[in-house]
Design a protein around this motif. Structure first.
Motif, PDB file in Angstrom:
ATOM      1  N   LYS A 291       8.196  10.183   6.318  1.00  0.00           N
ATOM      2  CA  LYS A 291       9.020   9.277   7.122  1.00  0.00           C
ATOM      3  C   LYS A 291       8.118   8.326   7.885  1.00  0.00           C
ATOM      4  N   VAL A 292       8.381   7.038   7.757  1.00  0.00           N
ATOM      5  CA  VAL A 292       7.607   6.020   8.455  1.00  0.00           C
ATOM      6  C   VAL A 292       8.484   5.463   9.576  1.00  0.00           C
ATOM      7  N   PRO A 293       8.019   5.537  10.821  1.00  0.00           N
ATOM      8  CA  PRO A 293       8.820   5.015  11.932  1.00  0.00           C
ATOM      9  C   PRO A 293       9.060   3.519  11.780  1.00  0.00           C
TER      10      PRO A 293
ATOM     11  N   THR B 143       0.812  -1.208   0.000  1.00  0.00           N
ATOM     12  CA  THR B 143       0.000   0.000   0.000  1.00  0.00           C
ATOM     13  C   THR B 143       0.846   1.258   0.000  1.00  0.00           C
ATOM     14  N   GLY B 144       2.150   1.116   0.079  1.00  0.00           N
ATOM     15  CA  GLY B 144       3.044   2.272   0.102  1.00  0.00           C
ATOM     16  C   GLY B 144       3.029   3.078  -1.173  1.00  0.00           C
ATOM     17  N   SER B 145       2.550   2.494  -2.249  1.00  0.00           N
ATOM     18  CA  SER B 145       2.507   3.196  -3.529  1.00  0.00           C
ATOM     19  C   SER B 145       1.675   4.463  -3.445  1.00  0.00           C
TER      20      SER B 145
ATOM     21  N   GLU C 230       3.796  11.819  -2.139  1.00  0.00           N
ATOM     22  CA  GLU C 230       5.103  12.429  -1.894  1.00  0.00           C
ATOM     23  C   GLU C 230       5.583  13.177  -3.131  1.00  0.00           C
ATOM     24  N   GLU C 231       5.497  12.532  -4.280  1.00  0.00           N
ATOM     25  CA  GLU C 231       5.926  13.170  -5.523  1.00  0.00           C
ATOM     26  C   GLU C 231       5.137  14.439  -5.794  1.00  0.00           C
TER      27      GLU C 231
END
Length: 74
Positions: A60-62, A44-46, A52-53
């Motif tokens: 930032k992901v902890p 799901t990071g897409s 972001e773009e």
């Protein structure tokens, strides 16, 4: 991602068939389609990478975040 694309495609097609406006589902389908077009087929990071773009920022992901939040794009 591919499974989500299939599911949202079916939902929007059904909405069109019955004349139901599916504005958010159509937007989600556009996002998924763009991510798949870039080769980002898993995770799901897409969705975060696309945002972001567009925003010109880096999210930032902890390290303690769930694994499904990890970025898996390019």
């Amino acid at each position: 991602m591919r499974l989500g694309h299939k599911d949202v495609s079916l939902a929007t097609a059904l909405g069109r068939e019955y004349g139901v406006p599916m504005r958010l589902a159509n937007l989600a389908l556009e996002e998924i389609t763009e991510a798949l077009g870039r080769g980002w087929a898993t995770g799901t990071g897409s969705f975060m990478l696309l945002e972001e773009e567009r925003a010109g920022v880096a999210i930032k992901v902890p390290r303690s975040a769930p694994a499904d939040l990890e970025q898996d794009g390019p």
